[in-house]
Design a protein around this motif. Sequence first.
Motif, mmCIF file in Angstrom:
data_model
loop_
_atom_site.group_PDB
_atom_site.id
_atom_site.type_symbol
_atom_site.label_atom_id
_atom_site.label_comp_id
_atom_site.label_asym_id
_atom_site.label_seq_id
_atom_site.Cartn_x
_atom_site.Cartn_y
_atom_site.Cartn_z
ATOM 1 N N LYS A 139 0.811 -1.223 0.000
ATOM 2 C CA LYS A 139 0.000 0.000 0.000
ATOM 3 C C LYS A 139 0.842 1.270 0.000
ATOM 4 O O LYS A 139 0.391 2.328 0.441
ATOM 5 C CB LYS A 139 -0.964 0.026 1.198
ATOM 6 N N ASN A 140 2.082 1.174 -0.490
ATOM 7 C CA ASN A 140 2.959 2.340 -0.561
ATOM 8 C C ASN A 140 3.519 2.494 -1.960
ATOM 9 O O ASN A 140 3.674 1.511 -2.691
ATOM 10 C CB ASN A 140 4.126 2.202 0.427
ATOM 11 N N LYS A 141 3.822 3.742 -2.341
ATOM 12 C CA LYS A 141 4.497 3.970 -3.619
ATOM 13 C C LYS A 141 5.967 3.611 -3.490
ATOM 14 O O LYS A 141 6.535 2.938 -4.342
ATOM 15 C CB LYS A 141 4.358 5.437 -4.038
ATOM 16 N N LYS A 142 6.593 4.081 -2.385
ATOM 17 C CA LYS A 142 8.003 3.811 -2.160
ATOM 18 C C LYS A 142 8.183 2.508 -1.410
ATOM 19 O O LYS A 142 7.260 2.021 -0.740
ATOM 20 C CB LYS A 142 8.627 4.965 -1.375
ATOM 21 N N LEU A 143 9.378 1.953 -1.515
ATOM 22 C CA LEU A 143 9.679 0.721 -0.799
ATOM 23 C C LEU A 143 9.579 0.952 0.700
ATOM 24 O O LEU A 143 10.022 1.981 1.210
ATOM 25 C CB LEU A 143 11.096 0.242 -1.145
ATOM 26 N N CYS A 144 9.012 -0.008 1.399
ATOM 27 C CA CYS A 144 8.934 0.077 2.848
ATOM 28 C C CYS A 144 9.846 -0.995 3.452
ATOM 29 O O CYS A 144 10.159 -1.996 2.813
ATOM 30 C CB CYS A 144 7.506 -0.112 3.343
ATOM 31 N N GLY A 145 10.291 -0.773 4.667
ATOM 32 C CA GLY A 145 11.159 -1.738 5.326
ATOM 33 C C GLY A 145 12.594 -1.653 4.898
ATOM 34 O O GLY A 145 13.375 -2.582 5.108
ATOM 35 N N THR A 146 12.984 -0.537 4.288
ATOM 36 C CA THR A 146 14.368 -0.337 3.879
ATOM 37 C C THR A 146 14.750 1.114 4.109
ATOM 38 O O THR A 146 13.917 2.008 4.007
ATOM 39 C CB THR A 146 14.579 -0.690 2.383
ATOM 40 N N THR A 147 16.014 1.347 4.453
ATOM 41 C CA THR A 147 16.497 2.706 4.704
ATOM 42 C C THR A 147 17.203 3.292 3.485
ATOM 43 O O THR A 147 17.675 4.421 3.528
ATOM 44 C CB THR A 147 17.484 2.708 5.896
ATOM 45 N N SER A 148 17.271 2.525 2.417
ATOM 46 C CA SER A 148 17.968 2.992 1.224
ATOM 47 C C SER A 148 17.103 3.978 0.441
ATOM 48 O O SER A 148 15.883 4.045 0.613
ATOM 49 C CB SER A 148 18.323 1.804 0.319
ATOM 50 N N HIS A 149 17.770 4.750 -0.406
ATOM 51 C CA HIS A 149 17.065 5.689 -1.279
ATOM 52 C C HIS A 149 16.855 5.099 -2.669
ATOM 53 O O HIS A 149 16.420 5.805 -3.577
ATOM 54 C CB HIS A 149 17.851 7.002 -1.372
ATOM 55 N N VAL A 150 17.194 3.832 -2.816
ATOM 56 C CA VAL A 150 16.981 3.146 -4.093
ATOM 57 C C VAL A 150 15.484 2.962 -4.311
ATOM 58 O O VAL A 150 14.795 2.421 -3.441
ATOM 59 C CB VAL A 150 17.688 1.773 -4.100
ATOM 60 N N PRO A 151 14.943 3.429 -5.433
ATOM 61 C CA PRO A 151 13.496 3.313 -5.661
ATOM 62 C C PRO A 151 13.021 1.881 -5.845
ATOM 63 O O PRO A 151 11.882 1.544 -5.535
ATOM 64 C CB PRO A 151 13.266 4.149 -6.927
ATOM 65 N N GLY A 152 13.920 1.011 -6.330
ATOM 66 C CA GLY A 152 13.528 -0.375 -6.571
ATOM 67 C C GLY A 152 12.647 -0.496 -7.800
ATOM 68 O O GLY A 152 12.150 0.487 -8.335
ATOM 69 N N TRP A 153 12.482 -1.722 -8.247
ATOM 70 C CA TRP A 153 11.668 -1.974 -9.431
ATOM 71 C C TRP A 153 10.274 -2.445 -9.037
ATOM 72 O O TRP A 153 10.054 -2.970 -7.949
ATOM 73 C CB TRP A 153 12.321 -3.050 -10.295
ATOM 74 N N SER A 154 9.351 -2.244 -9.955
ATOM 75 C CA SER A 154 7.971 -2.680 -9.755
ATOM 76 C C SER A 154 7.446 -3.261 -11.056
ATOM 77 O O SER A 154 7.923 -2.918 -12.145
ATOM 78 C CB SER A 154 7.080 -1.500 -9.346
ATOM 79 N N TYR A 155 6.479 -4.154 -10.921
ATOM 80 C CA TYR A 155 5.735 -4.632 -12.076
ATOM 81 C C TYR A 155 4.414 -3.871 -12.117
ATOM 82 O O TYR A 155 3.657 -3.866 -11.137
ATOM 83 C CB TYR A 155 5.483 -6.134 -11.983
ATOM 84 N N VAL A 156 4.144 -3.220 -13.239
ATOM 85 C CA VAL A 156 2.940 -2.409 -13.402
ATOM 86 C C VAL A 156 2.181 -2.915 -14.623
ATOM 87 O O VAL A 156 2.772 -3.163 -15.682
ATOM 88 C CB VAL A 156 3.286 -0.921 -13.574
#
Length: 221
Positions: A143-160
Motif C-alpha cells: 500500500k505504498n508507492k516507495k519501498l517500505c522496510g528499507t532505509t535505502s534511497h533506491v526506488p527499486g523496481w515494480s511490475y505495473v
Amino acid sequence: MSIVKRIYRELSELGRHEHEFKLESYNKRFTCAGCKKQGFGSRYKCEHCSYELHPECKCRKPTVTHDFFPGSVFEFLEQPHILGSCGRICDACGKDIHGFVYHCRANDWDLHPCCSKLEKELRIDDTDFILCDKVTSKCMWCKNKKLCGTTSHVPGWSYVSGCGKYHFHVCCVAKMEHKAWHWVEVDESGSGSGTVKIFLKIIVAILFITLGCVLFDVVSK
C-alpha cells in the motif's frame, strides 16, 4: 569476528569448495551461502557441508546483461566489499547486498543474482506487466508507492500492468512467497508445494481479484 570478516571468510571457503553440489528441492526455506538471501524450493546442496545455493548463485556467469539496462554489463563479484564501500544496495529489490553480486562499474549499479533474472515483461491471465523503476500508484501488497522496510534511497523496481491499475514492488513478490512458505512450514498436513499454490492463489485473489491470476508461475521463475 566482525560481520565483514565473517562474510569474507565464508565466501573464500565457498570459492575453494571441493565437494559436488546436487540440485534438490525441498518445501523448506534456506539461506543461500552465496548471496545470503533466503530461498525456497529448488537449491544446489552440498551433501557434506551446510552449503546451499540458489540456482542463480550456483550457475553464475562472469558477466550478465539485463534488458532493463540496455548496453550495460554487470560483472560477477563474490565479495561486495572489494568495491571500496559498504552498504551496497540491490537496484532491483532495494535490499542490502551481503554476498554474491552483479556489479556495473560504469554506472555503479548492483543486482542480486536472483534479481538479475527478473523478466522485463510478464503476462498474467491476459494482462501484461512491465518492469518499471518509476511508478505513480501504490503497491497493492504494501500500500505504498516507495519501498517500505528499507532505509535505502533506491526506488527499486515494480511490475505495473499495461492499464496502470495494478502495481506491485519486486521486493513485495518475495514477501508474498515468504508468507506462503511460512504457511507451508507450519502446515501439519505436509501437502507441500500444492499448499504453496493454494495460499498464493488466495493472496493473488486478494490483490488482483478482478484478474483472477495465479502468481505462482511468476514467483517460481
